[in-house]
Design an enzyme around this catalytic site. Structure first.
Site, mmCIF file in Angstrom:
data_model
loop_
_atom_site.group_PDB
_atom_site.id
_atom_site.type_symbol
_atom_site.label_atom_id
_atom_site.label_comp_id
_atom_site.label_asym_id
_atom_site.label_seq_id
_atom_site.Cartn_x
_atom_site.Cartn_y
_atom_site.Cartn_z
ATOM 1 N N HIS A 62 -2.439 9.385 2.301
ATOM 2 C CA HIS A 62 -3.295 8.194 2.239
ATOM 3 C C HIS A 62 -4.118 8.129 3.521
ATOM 4 O O HIS A 62 -3.587 8.272 4.622
ATOM 5 C CB HIS A 62 -2.462 6.912 2.113
ATOM 6 N N ASP A 141 -0.400 -6.910 -4.774
ATOM 7 C CA ASP A 141 -1.414 -6.483 -3.797
ATOM 8 C C ASP A 141 -2.814 -6.786 -4.310
ATOM 9 O O ASP A 141 -3.688 -7.203 -3.549
ATOM 10 C CB ASP A 141 -1.272 -4.990 -3.488
ATOM 11 N N ARG A 148 -7.127 -12.257 0.580
ATOM 12 C CA ARG A 148 -7.364 -11.921 2.002
ATOM 13 C C ARG A 148 -8.840 -11.691 2.257
ATOM 14 O O ARG A 148 -9.392 -12.077 3.284
ATOM 15 C CB ARG A 148 -6.561 -10.672 2.378
ATOM 16 N N SER A 163 0.178 -3.777 2.249
ATOM 17 C CA SER A 163 -0.745 -3.550 1.135
ATOM 18 C C SER A 163 -0.801 -2.059 0.788
ATOM 19 O O SER A 163 -0.631 -1.657 -0.372
ATOM 20 C CB SER A 163 -2.131 -4.072 1.553
ATOM 21 N N LYS A 167 1.536 0.057 -2.605
ATOM 22 C CA LYS A 167 0.911 0.863 -3.666
ATOM 23 C C LYS A 167 1.439 2.295 -3.634
ATOM 24 O O LYS A 167 1.724 2.893 -4.668
ATOM 25 C CB LYS A 167 -0.613 0.865 -3.495
HETATM 26 N N1 URA Z 1 -6.508 -0.666 2.327
HETATM 27 C C1 URA Z 1 -5.614 -1.307 1.548
HETATM 28 O O1 URA Z 1 -5.218 -0.817 0.500
HETATM 29 N N2 URA Z 1 -5.163 -2.520 1.964
HETATM 30 C C2 URA Z 1 -5.577 -3.096 3.114
HETATM 31 O O2 URA Z 1 -5.118 -4.157 3.428
HETATM 32 C C3 URA Z 1 -6.511 -2.401 3.899
HETATM 33 C C4 URA Z 1 -6.960 -1.177 3.483
#
Ligand code: URA
Length: 403
Positions: A62, A141, A148, A163, A167
């Site tokens: 990621h 999320d 947010r 967050s 995932k």
């Molecule tokens: N990417 C995400 O998936 N979540 C965040 O809070 C910031 C970047």
């Protein structure tokens, strides 16, 4: 926290109440125990994929996102060619950083949406898949991120870490390498913040049983020379054909080595890149999702150059400014529902560390509409710095953080 997140997803807790809590977390943070429970509750809000039937070690990467970050397009097939299975659920771009799905959608016919069963089937057949996360993965999320976004609480390390990791953990990968970008084109512009984010995410992954490590990598200058969807696909294919820019190859190989190490696979990714196996996996991956890997990609109608203001060493060509310029040219979106241009973007004709003459073109702007050029030029005002000395050389891979 467990009750709150579940009740928020069911619609029993109002946005106003959740906003107040997010603001408190933004200012006061979460302690490690709170963050562990918060993240576990986000994962538990949806399904957790079971990839045990894939038949090879699963390992994902990621990136926290940067301008012109096309590493995934090369890395996923490269690790697959070495024997790993890469289940990459990716996102779309928002603001000045691009999204992997937008890049791949520049390929005629390619589709981002796959069901969980379809994703697992591609993973078994090809060894890698890049697709959109379905609605069943970490739905907390999705709701929290949207809230947010409109309450100014995105830039909080515990909220970003939970967050991203909710995932990735729900996706079912056994191992995960985080590419935490640092510099003007990244989310984190300061190394200390990047380090703290990386450490926080590594701990969350390990606590949930996912072998996790992080590389901090530089993002003051984009990797390679292309920023924009089709332009980045072309550059990625050049890397897979053995003709890619050295910086992009270096960071991709460093991440591939780290992924293979975590997956327990003893293979040299440089060999799989050089002998064409990674290119062959890429072509299979694109074709599985309806894409034609041989199709020509969309080309922009309009192009223009930006020139060096004076002769000397090119010291800085600010990644954030280039990202904003590419976005204004049409490569990115301002709102989630906006379309993006496949062909628009920016090409670096010279990069920091090279000598330039006064008036020499250093950037090429590409757009579908001439009217977009002025906004891009405005974004680049002051972004080019030329001096008498070359810039200090900065390492591309800055630091490794493991559990
Ligand atoms: N990417 C995400 O998936 N979540 C965040 O809070 C910031 C970047």
């Amino acid at each position: 926290m467990r009750w709150l997140i579940a009740a928020y997803v069911r619609g029993e807790v109002a946005d106003e109440q959740m906003s107040a809590l997010l603001m408190a977390i933004f200012f006061r943070g979460l302690d490690p125990g709170e963050l562990r429970v918060w993240t576990a509750a986000m994962i538990a809000s949806g399904e957790r994929l079971d990839l045990s039937g894939v038949g090879r070690p699963t390992v994902d990467k990621h990136s926290t996102g940067g301008v012109g970050d096309k590493v995934s397009l090369v890395l996923a097939p490269l690790v697959a060619a070495c024997g790993g299975a890469v289940p990459q659920l990716s996102g779309r771009g928002l603001g000045h950083t691009g999204g992997t799905l937008d890049k791949l959608e520049a390929i005629p016919g390619w589709r981002a949406a796959l069901s969980p069963a379809g994703m697992i089937a591609v993973l078994r057949r090809v060894g890698c898949v890049i697709c959109a996360a379905g609605p069943g993965l970490a739905p907390a999320d999705r709701k929290l991120y949207a809230l947010r976004d409109v309450t100014g609480t995105v830039e909080s390390i515990p909220l970003i870490a939970s967050s991203i990791m909710s995932k990735k953990i729900a996706e079912g990968t056994a191992a995960l390498v985080l590419d935490v970008k640092v510099g003007s084109g990244a989310f984190m512009t300061r190394i200390d913040d990047a380090r703290e984010l990386a450490r926080t995410m590594v701990v969350l992954g390990e606590e949930q049983g996912v072998r996790t490590s992080a590389l901090l990598t530089g993002m003051d200058v984009p990797l390679g020379r292309a920023v924009g969807n089709a332009l980045e696909v072309e550059e990625s294919v050049a890397v897979l054909r053995g003709a890619g820019p050295a910086d992009l190859v270096e960071v991709t190989l460093a991440l591939a080595r780290e992924m293979l190490r975590l997956a327990g696979i003893d293979a040299d990714p440089a060999v799989a890149l050089a002998d064409g196996r990674a290119l062959e996996r890429y072509r299979a991956m694109i074709a599985e999702q309806g894409g034609d890997p041989d199709a020509s990609l969309p080309r922009a109608e309009v192009s223009a150059v930006v020139a060096a203001p004076e002769a000397g060493w090119l010291r800085r060509l600010d990644a954030r400014a280039v990202g904003v310029a590419a976005w204004r040219l049409g490569a990115g979106r301002a709102r989630k529902e906006d379309p993006v241009s496949a062909a628009a973007g920016v090409l670096y004709l010279a990069k920091p560390g090279e000598r330039v003459e006064a008036g020499q073109p250093v950037l090429e702007l590409r757009a579908d509409d001439e009217a977009l050029l002025a906004g891009a030029r405005a974004a680049l005002a002051g972004a080019i710095e030329v001096g008498d000395e070359p810039p200090p050389s900065a390492p591309l891979v800055i630091e490794r953080i493991s559990g």
